[in-house]
Design an enzyme around this catalytic site. Structure first.
Site, PDB file in Angstrom:
ATOM      1  N   ARG A   1      -6.144   6.749  -8.690  1.00 48.37           N
ATOM      2  CA  ARG A   1      -5.125   5.870  -8.257  1.00 48.37           C
ATOM      3  C   ARG A   1      -5.805   4.553  -8.732  1.00 48.37           C
ATOM      4  O   ARG A   1      -6.830   4.362  -8.883  1.00 48.37           O
ATOM      5  CB  ARG A   1      -4.825   5.894  -6.745  1.00 48.37           C
ATOM      6  CG  ARG A   1      -6.400   5.401  -5.833  1.00 48.37           C
ATOM      7  CD  ARG A   1      -5.958   5.415  -4.378  1.00 48.37           C
ATOM      8  NE  ARG A   1      -5.074   4.182  -3.818  1.00 48.37           N
ATOM      9  CZ  ARG A   1      -5.765   3.204  -3.229  1.00 48.37           C
ATOM     10  NH1 ARG A   1      -6.770   3.000  -3.361  1.00 48.37           N
ATOM     11  NH2 ARG A   1      -4.924   2.096  -2.916  1.00 48.37           N
TER      12      ARG A   1
ATOM     13  N   TYR B   1       0.617  -1.179  -0.137  1.00 50.08           N
ATOM     14  CA  TYR B   1       0.124   0.062   0.019  1.00 50.08           C
ATOM     15  C   TYR B   1       0.993   1.200  -0.086  1.00 50.08           C
ATOM     16  O   TYR B   1       2.041   1.434   0.514  1.00 50.08           O
ATOM     17  CB  TYR B   1      -0.898   0.052   1.247  1.00 50.08           C
ATOM     18  CG  TYR B   1      -1.929  -0.967   1.261  1.00 50.08           C
ATOM     19  CD1 TYR B   1      -3.181  -0.859   0.175  1.00 50.08           C
ATOM     20  CD2 TYR B   1      -2.051  -1.756   2.392  1.00 50.08           C
ATOM     21  CE1 TYR B   1      -4.111  -1.885   0.381  1.00 50.08           C
ATOM     22  CE2 TYR B   1      -3.132  -2.718   2.371  1.00 50.08           C
ATOM     23  CZ  TYR B   1      -4.141  -2.618   1.313  1.00 50.08           C
ATOM     24  OH  TYR B   1      -5.267  -3.482   1.326  1.00 50.08           O
TER      25      TYR B   1
ATOM     26  N   HIS C   1     -12.536   3.044   6.657  1.00 51.02           N
ATOM     27  CA  HIS C   1     -11.263   2.481   6.130  1.00 51.02           C
ATOM     28  C   HIS C   1     -10.971   1.599   7.065  1.00 51.02           C
ATOM     29  O   HIS C   1     -10.064   0.762   7.100  1.00 51.02           O
ATOM     30  CB  HIS C   1     -10.443   3.476   5.637  1.00 51.02           C
ATOM     31  CG  HIS C   1     -10.462   4.182   4.247  1.00 51.02           C
ATOM     32  ND1 HIS C   1     -10.429   5.513   4.076  1.00 51.02           N
ATOM     33  CD2 HIS C   1     -10.246   3.314   3.095  1.00 51.02           C
ATOM     34  CE1 HIS C   1     -10.642   5.766   2.838  1.00 51.02           C
ATOM     35  NE2 HIS C   1     -10.209   4.378   2.154  1.00 51.02           N
TER      36      HIS C   1
ATOM     37  N   GLU D   1      -9.315  -1.695  -9.875  1.00 52.23           N
ATOM     38  CA  GLU D   1     -10.267  -0.469  -9.777  1.00 52.23           C
ATOM     39  C   GLU D   1      -9.599   0.681 -10.057  1.00 52.23           C
ATOM     40  O   GLU D   1      -8.510   0.980  -9.524  1.00 52.23           O
ATOM     41  CB  GLU D   1     -10.811  -0.270  -8.398  1.00 52.23           C
ATOM     42  CG  GLU D   1     -11.728  -1.502  -7.798  1.00 52.23           C
ATOM     43  CD  GLU D   1     -11.936  -1.581  -6.438  1.00 52.23           C
ATOM     44  OE1 GLU D   1     -13.044  -2.286  -6.136  1.00 52.23           O
ATOM     45  OE2 GLU D   1     -11.582  -0.630  -5.917  1.00 52.23           O
TER      46      GLU D   1
ATOM     47  N   TYR E   1      -6.932 -10.567   3.873  1.00 52.32           N
ATOM     48  CA  TYR E   1      -7.410  -9.445   3.622  1.00 52.32           C
ATOM     49  C   TYR E   1      -8.402  -9.251   2.368  1.00 52.32           C
ATOM     50  O   TYR E   1      -9.624  -9.336   2.207  1.00 52.32           O
ATOM     51  CB  TYR E   1      -6.914  -8.110   3.902  1.00 52.32           C
ATOM     52  CG  TYR E   1      -7.834  -6.926   3.545  1.00 52.32           C
ATOM     53  CD1 TYR E   1      -8.865  -6.433   4.351  1.00 52.32           C
ATOM     54  CD2 TYR E   1      -7.350  -5.963   2.481  1.00 52.32           C
ATOM     55  CE1 TYR E   1      -9.664  -5.363   3.897  1.00 52.32           C
ATOM     56  CE2 TYR E   1      -8.315  -5.024   1.979  1.00 52.32           C
ATOM     57  CZ  TYR E   1      -9.278  -4.626   3.149  1.00 52.32           C
ATOM     58  OH  TYR E   1     -10.261  -3.548   2.474  1.00 52.32           O
ATOM     59  N   LYS E   2      -7.482  -9.694   1.376  1.00 52.53           N
ATOM     60  CA  LYS E   2      -8.170  -9.653  -0.086  1.00 52.53           C
ATOM     61  C   LYS E   2      -9.037 -10.823  -0.359  1.00 52.53           C
ATOM     62  O   LYS E   2      -9.630 -11.091  -1.517  1.00 52.53           O
ATOM     63  CB  LYS E   2      -7.050  -9.430  -1.098  1.00 52.53           C
ATOM     64  CG  LYS E   2      -6.501  -8.026  -1.171  1.00 52.53           C
ATOM     65  CD  LYS E   2      -5.555  -7.857  -2.152  1.00 52.53           C
ATOM     66  CE  LYS E   2      -4.939  -6.313  -1.937  1.00 52.53           C
ATOM     67  NZ  LYS E   2      -5.727  -5.395  -2.634  1.00 52.53           N
TER      68      LYS E   2
END
Lengths: 353, 319
Positions: free
Chosen positions: A224, A38, A194, A266, A317-318
């Site tokens: 982004r 990240y 978040h 995305e 997490y994904k």
């Protein structure tokens, strides 16, 4: 510009989805280098970028008609995928203006907007829509203004109100999401919505991103890329519908992984809106299967290295845990160890599929 | 028609369509796009940064007073400053209909609170300009508001004319501050009201003190200053090159740095956005911004060159 639309594609069983050769090459591949972590990877959203997907304010591609129909199907089953709080009405009109003017300017053969004072006429040729309405009068459109225009755009959108040095998610059209819920997040502040993201809070990513976004300037949008993996070409991977897509994770095998696993990117855009001072957040999802992406040799090598070396927290997490090994084993066959050049753009044309 | 609402990487080219004298020191400008295309909608409370042909090209910011939906031209009202730093004097004495001006896209650092139950607007002199664009927006949205505007007696007719389109029981014009009971006005507002003040520094300080004394939370108070107002001259030393630059009494620290070729990033030029924040190595800053926190100001380690100056004869910056 001519786009050969594929109006009969389906993002739910029985699936019918693929990218043309040109569609693969324009894919916004999300990894500029062989390792991923990240970061506050925001840049000005100007026309032009490493692939064709960055050429317009709101990108329209061969999946446009099918994606708008998919949105209509989701809304038919769950109208609460589009929610806007009452104080966001001027932001609704800001969104209508921004999307209509941008589409008409970027795709004059597909969309047109005629304006006579506040009397506007909007023509959408791919969807065969032509509506005359009064800008600012919500009842002059067939549905609320934000829903009206986001039904005619690819990707999800949220509206962030800015108050007291924070941003609040006070509206959205969310039908193609990667496992988050607008109905759950509605009204939350920037750090609240978040909350579930691992590692990034500790790194200060969200503190810095919020400070940056609070100063986002009108007329200077930013963008982004974000990414995850999706089993099957499914756009609606929502918590509301988890029973429909969660079990798909158990269906990935070494024999079908190339066709079943998709990289979901995305292209996220952020616009300061003029009347409301709100921020429009566009979340434009692109899907391409592993088998399609490895036809670009650089992307095959890089995807292997990124997934192989992904921190375990991010794998969890994904939601990749169940098929992570199968995916990495498949991709290893497309990684000869050669060096890759920095950046997203392909180094060469497509290999035969 | 080419529209540019989405992406505006290039500055605007504007043509002076009309200049109207409202009072001896007040002029209203109408600026259309040079090629006749629709302009980006001006946000309520926004300012336009113009590049004027003074000292080889300097930028000056003025509030847009026209409503967001008017896209054929921007309307500005410019007061000839008593100690003009060149901008308002140029506009009053040299600018002519038909002239071309480069401009940035209008941007806003001063915006309406979307959840306010009522909007209380207090303006002093030319500080009315951003409030005029608020009045347009609030009228369109049908929101509760109350405005108190202070002006000089000899300019009352001009200000009455500017407020005429909004005239009603909630619009008040005062000649001078004497008749304005800030405590009383602030005390009678409903819970959930938001306060917006734009005017000279003494007015803003007085309103802030009155609001705080009757219990207004800081989160419901919004201020916009005119930006730099000059002051005693001083020297700024650029630590990285060792150069000294003189800052005159009628120019801002930022303008002096730009004239010397040191171009720190800058955006709002009004002490709000934080873009030009600069590290102080030595000397004491005279803070006039609304960006740095009380603690940051007290530390003396940072300065906003667009509006702030120096209390010491020499200010050394990490530039």
């Amino acid at each position: 510009m001519t786009i050969a639309f594929k109006p009969n594609e389906s993002f739910r069983p029985p699936f019918a989805y693929s990218n043309s050769d040109a569609g693969i090459l324009r894919f916004p591949f999300p990894f500029p280098s062989d390792a991923y972590m990240y970061s506050v990877n925001l840049e000005p959203h100007v026309r032009g970028g490493p692939t064709e997907a960055f050429s317009a304010v709101f990108d329209v591609d061969e999946h446009y008609i099918a994606e708008c129909r998919e949105r209509d199907l989701v809304l038919g089953q769950d109208p609460k995928r589009c929610l806007v709080l009452p104080h966001m009405m001027s932001a609704q009109w800001d969104t209508v203006e921004l999307i209509m003017e941008s589409l008409a300017e970027d795709y004059p053969d597909l969309f047109s907007l005629e304006r006579d004072g506040d009397r506007w006429t909007w023509t959408n040729r791919p969807l065969q829509i032509r509506d005359a309405f009064v800008f600012g009068e919500a009842n002059s459109l067939p549905c609320p203004p934000f829903e009206y225009i986001t039904r005619q755009a690819q990707g999800d959108f949220t509206l962030q109100d800015q108050r007291g040095g924070d941003l609040f998610m006070d509206g959205g059209m969310v039908t193609t999401q990667a496992d988050w819920s607008l109905a759950f997040d509605l009204g939350m502040s920037f750090h609240e919505w978040h909350g579930p993201v691992p590692l990034a809070h500790e790194a200060g990513v969200f503190d810095r991103a919020l400070q940056y976004l609070l100063r986002l300037q009108y007329g200077k949008p930013v963008r982004r890329l974000n990414w995850t993996l999706t089993v099957n070409p499914r756009l609606d991977t929502s918590p509301e519908n988890y029973p429909n897509w969660g079990p798909d994770k158990t269906t990935v095998t070494p024999a079908n992984v190339g066709e079943k696993l998709h990289v979901r990117v995305e292209l996220q855009t952020l616009f300061r809106l003029p009347r409301s001072n709100a921020i429009l957040f566009g979340i434009r999802a692109y899907l391409a299967s592993f088998a399609e992406l490895v036809r670009v040799p650089k992307w095959g090598r890089r995807l292997h290295r990124v997934l192989r070396d992904l921190p375990p927290e991010l794998v969890a997490y994904k939601g990749l845990t169940r098929y992570h090994t199968t995916a990495v084993d498949y991709l290893a066959g497309f990684d000869d160890g050669a060096a890759t050049t920095f950046g997203i753009a392909p180094e060469s044309g497509l290999q035969e599929g | 028609m080419t529209m540019q609402a989405g992406l505006n990487p290039t500055p605007l080219k504007l043509r002076v369509r009309a200049i109207e004298t409202l009072a001896p020191r007040l002029k209203r400008l109408s600026l259309a796009s040079a090629d006749g295309t629709a302009l980006p909608p001006p946000p309520p409370g926004s300012h336009l940064t113009l590049t004027l042909p003074i000292d080889g090209g300097r930028t000056r910011s003025y509030s847009v007073v026209s409503p967001t939906h008017e896209r054929d031209a921007y309307s500005l009202i410019v007061r000839h400053a008593d100690r003009s730093r060149g901008g308002s004097a140029y506009i009053h004495h040299h600018l002519a209909v038909g002239d071309l001006i480069d401009s940035a896209v209008p941007t806003s650092q001063f915006s309406l609170h979307s959840l306010a139950r009522k909007h209380l607007l207090i303006g002093g002199g030319i500080g009315l300009t951003p409030l005029l664009s608020f009045l347009h927006a609030l009228q369109i949205r049908g929101r509760a508001l109350e405005l108190h505007q202070i002006c000089r007696a000899d300019e009352a007719d001009a200000f009455r004319g500017l407020l005429e389109p909004f005239a009603g029981p909630d619009i008040h014009l005062h000649t001078g501050r004497a008749g304005l009971d800030l405590q009383a006005i602030l005390s009678r507002q409903p819970l959930g009201a938001h306060l917006y003040v734009c005017g000279p520094e003494p007015l803003m300080t007085a309103v802030e003190a009155a609001a705080t004394s009757v219990g207004w939370p800081a989160s419901a108070q919004h201020q916009e200053s005119f930006g730099a107002s000059g002051g005693a001259p001083f020297i700024v030393r650029l630590a990285r090159s060792g150069r000294d630059v003189a800052v005159g009494e009628d120019e801002s620290l930022l303008e002096a740095l730009e004239a010397a070729g040191a171009n720190p990033p800058a955006l709002c030029r009004g002490g709000a956005c934080g873009e030009c924040v600069t590290v102080v190595i030595d000397g004491e800053p005279d803070h006039r911004d609304h960006f740095l926190s009380v603690d940051e100001k007290a530390s003396g380690r940072l300065v906003m060159p667009c509006v702030s100056r120096a209390k010491t004869a020499l200010l050394t910056l990490d530039l």
